[in-house]
Enzyme design. Structure first.
Site, mmCIF file in Angstrom:
data_model
loop_
_atom_site.group_PDB
_atom_site.id
_atom_site.type_symbol
_atom_site.label_atom_id
_atom_site.label_comp_id
_atom_site.label_asym_id
_atom_site.label_seq_id
_atom_site.Cartn_x
_atom_site.Cartn_y
_atom_site.Cartn_z
ATOM 1 N N LYS A 11 26.126 53.019 54.377
ATOM 2 C CA LYS A 11 26.777 53.141 55.312
ATOM 3 C C LYS A 11 28.089 54.239 55.455
ATOM 4 C CE LYS A 11 29.941 49.659 53.616
ATOM 5 N NZ LYS A 11 29.833 47.732 53.899
ATOM 6 N N ARG B 195 33.478 52.193 55.939
ATOM 7 C CA ARG B 195 33.566 51.567 56.226
ATOM 8 C C ARG B 195 33.611 52.845 58.000
ATOM 9 N NH1 ARG B 195 35.787 45.808 54.473
ATOM 10 N NH2 ARG B 195 33.821 45.827 53.908
ATOM 11 N N ASP C 61 37.582 53.883 55.392
ATOM 12 C CA ASP C 61 38.498 53.203 54.321
ATOM 13 C C ASP C 61 38.511 53.490 52.819
ATOM 14 O OD1 ASP C 61 35.227 53.053 54.151
ATOM 15 O OD2 ASP C 61 35.914 50.502 52.488
ATOM 16 N N ASP D 111 36.538 53.989 49.956
ATOM 17 C CA ASP D 111 35.217 55.224 50.098
ATOM 18 C C ASP D 111 34.734 55.790 50.925
ATOM 19 O OD1 ASP D 111 34.233 52.267 50.586
ATOM 20 O OD2 ASP D 111 32.140 52.982 49.123
HETATM 21 C C1 G1P Z 1 32.294 42.429 52.259
HETATM 22 C C2 G1P Z 1 30.924 42.623 54.267
HETATM 23 C C3 G1P Z 1 30.107 43.170 54.490
HETATM 24 C C4 G1P Z 1 29.958 44.529 53.403
HETATM 25 C C5 G1P Z 1 30.377 43.749 51.789
HETATM 26 C C6 G1P Z 1 30.687 45.136 50.948
HETATM 27 O O1 G1P Z 1 30.403 41.440 51.601
HETATM 28 O O2 G1P Z 1 31.221 41.466 54.562
HETATM 29 O O3 G1P Z 1 29.606 43.042 54.938
HETATM 30 O O4 G1P Z 1 28.170 44.816 53.102
HETATM 31 O O5 G1P Z 1 32.210 43.892 52.706
HETATM 32 O O6 G1P Z 1 31.515 46.006 51.438
HETATM 33 P P1 G1P Z 1 31.395 39.978 51.525
HETATM 34 O O7 G1P Z 1 33.035 40.334 50.736
HETATM 35 O O8 G1P Z 1 31.638 39.450 52.885
HETATM 36 O O9 G1P Z 1 30.495 39.328 50.734
HETATM 37 ZN ZN ZN Z 2 33.827 51.230 51.427
#
Ligand code: G1P
Ligand code: ZN
Length: 544
Positions: free
Chosen positions: A377, A283, A278, A280
């Site tokens: 991550k 992911r 992704d 940054d």
């Molecule tokens: C979303 C994802 C979550 C992740 C976060 C940052 O958060 O669901 O798992 O850690 O982006 O990448 P959310 O928008 O659901 O709060």
């Molecule tokens: Zn990201």
């Protein structure tokens, strides 16, 4: 060179969300908006005098400007040194790697992850602590409190620093070290995975792969790792040139937004392996030939096969997953005889478990996987982990996953997102569900009987801190689940996420399309929550 004390007024909306402060670029462009938040970060830190800070971002629009602002403010606030990636760049996992490797005080990462970039897109800023991970809630709360009472910020009256060559420069009393953003990270990857074996696979003549950088930060990392170190041909990489607006795309590696890669992987003569990262770089999406690996399954497969890689050959201490992530990893933990931790959504909750040596591998259903090698991550880490498994097992991605299902059962899984819905309606939906909690137990919906329903709360087993209201869970007696929660990363309206999961032990029934396998639960989710009524939407915007 003068140190300036600039007076300013607080903004009321600088509360960090799931992953730092994310807003439209236009919001950040308001007078002193960025400066206020940076000063609020610094005000909430103790012991920064003379310390070293890491700074870098995903290269999106406003990154370059923000880095210069932060450098001047860091110098004026008394930091001794800033390590900044060349061009102001650092992927999120690479920033975490650098913070840890050089034992710095902390770091500032500029990113709004996969959110679209450009003048009309989003920008974001977050602070990571000395373990390399996102600041825990205690610290983000303190930043928010500071932002509400800020009256002045400190900066220097100096021209911009040259960030485009590797060099050590002086900015007031502070040193600025411009570092190669890629090499420390690439070295770390090489220490964890069997690069010789992956090199042999990639150059075997019977294996082909594609990696999609989605015009975001991972292009240069992928070029160094796949081409230079692993001998892949340049046509392996797609969209590897980072752009300030991410090429106008939405660099979220899933079946909807990584369409170009998906078309290649599901087309004629598809390669054996495909992956994307992704905005940054934290992911990942993993694809086989005409085959999609859900992130929840990916976590389970990596954990079950970790002993096949050099970095994890001695086994795992434990596995951690966010609550809405499927329970596939639980079955692996159970068989390995190790602990499984269920945390709220957001990587910051894994930090304590990793630091305490309780968990080695962690993952979220939202295309996030990682381990104790950093405290974020890590997209390319997951890709290399998969390549290592493929190089050792010499089976297809699909065969590895289906044999995993045969051995452990399949957790059919899907997430339905209703993006940008009216915030009031979404709030009412969640409030109504909260009122139902407890009263649903024993209720039958078609073949399903409710075993429990609650609003997930988490007590950190390391520091005892409690996080409440982390999502409404409706659990059924057969282990199936529906989870409802509102996104904490959106910048417009509200986003409702509905997570659906059903377990299937019988190998003969594991070959269904996930949406078909979950159709009954999808219907029940509507019945329980009144999604159409509260959101005004007939269907989700994104299904993953
Ligand atoms: C979303 C994802 C979550 C992740 C976060 C940052 O958060 O669901 O798992 O850690 O982006 O990448 P959310 O928008 O659901 O709060
Ligand atoms: Zn990201």
């Amino acid at each position: 060179m003068t140190r300036l004390e600039v007076s300013t007024q607080p903004y009321p909306d600088q509360k960090p969300g799931t992953s730092g402060l994310r807003k439209r670029v236009r919001v950040f462009q308001q007078a002193n908006y960025l400066e206020n938040f940076v000063q609020s970060i610094f005000n909430s830190l103790e012991g920064l005098q003379g310390a070293t800070l890491v700074v870098g971002g995903d290269g999106r629009y406003y990154n370059r400007h923000a880095v210069q602002v932060i450098l001047r403010m860091a110098a004026a606030n008394g930091f001794g040194k800033v390590m900044v990636g060349r061009g102001g760049l650092l992927s999120t996992p690479a920033a975490s790697c650098v913070i840890r490797k050089y034992a710095t005080f902390g770091g500032i990462i500029l990113s709004a992850s996969h959110n679209p970039a450009g003048e009309n897109g989003d920008f974001g800023i977050k602070y990571n602590i000395g373990n390399g991970g996102p600041a825990p809630e205690k610290i983000t709360e303190a930043m928010y409190a500071e932002s509400k009472k800020i009256s002045r910020y400190l900066t220097l009256d100096t021209p911009d620093v040259d960030l485009d060559s590797i060099a050590t420069l002086q900015l007031g009393d502070m040193q600025v070290e411009v570092i190669d953003p890629v090499s420390d990270y690439a070295d770390l990857m090489q220490s964890l995975f069997d690069f010789d074996r992956i090199h042999a696979l990639i150059n075997s003549g019977i294996f082909s792969m594609r990696f999609d950088g989605m015009h975001a930060i991972t292009g240069p990392y992928a070029a160094e790792i796949f081409e230079t170190r692993l001998g892949a041909t340049p046509d392996t990489l797609m969209n590897a040139e980072p752009k300030e607006d991410f090429g106008g795309g939405h660099p979220d590696p899933n079946l909807v937004y990584a369409r170009e890669l998906v078309e290649v992987m599901f087309g004629a003569n598809a390669p054996d392996f495909g992956a994307a990262s992704d905005g940054d770089g934290d992911r990942n999406m993993i694809l086989g030939r005409k085959f999609f690996v859900t992130p929840s399954d990916s976590l389970a497969v990596l954990a079950a096969n970790a002993h096949l890689t050099p970095g994890y050959r001695l086994g795992l201490a434990g596995i951690a997953r966010s609550m809405p992530t499927s329970q596939a990893a639980d079955r692996v933990a159970n068989r390995l005889g190790i602990e499984l931790y269920e945390t709220p959504t957001g990587w910051k909750f894994f930090g304590n478990l990793l630091d305490a040596g309780k968990a080695t591998i962690c993952g979220e259903e939202s295309f996030g996987t990682g381990s104790n090698h950093v405290r974020e991550k890590d997209g390319l880490w997951a890709v290399l982990f998969w390549l290592n498994l493929l190089a050792v097992r010499r089976e297809s991605v699909q065969d590895i996953v289906t044999s995993h299902w045969h051995a452990y059962g399949r957790n059919y899984y899907s997430r339905h997102d209703y993006e940008g819905v009216d915030a009031d309606g979404a709030g009412q939906l969640v409030d109504a569900l909260r009122k139902l909690n407890g009263n649903l137990t024993g209720k039958r919906y078609a073949d399903y009987e409710v075993a429990f329903s609650d609003d997930f709360a988490y007590t950190d087993p390391v520091d005892g801190s409690i996080s409440e209201h982390q999502g409404i869970r409706v659990g059924f007696t057969d282990g199936s689940r529906i989870v409802f929660r509102l996104s904490g990363t959106g910048t417009e309206g509200a986003t409702l996420r509905v997570y659906l999961e059903r377990y299937e032990a019988d190998p003969d029934k594991q070959g269904l399309d996930a949406q078909d396998a979950l159709s009954e639960l999808i219907r029940i989710a509507e019945e329980v929550a009144g999604i159409k009524h509260h959101t005004g939407r007939q269907a989700p915007t994104v299904i993953t």
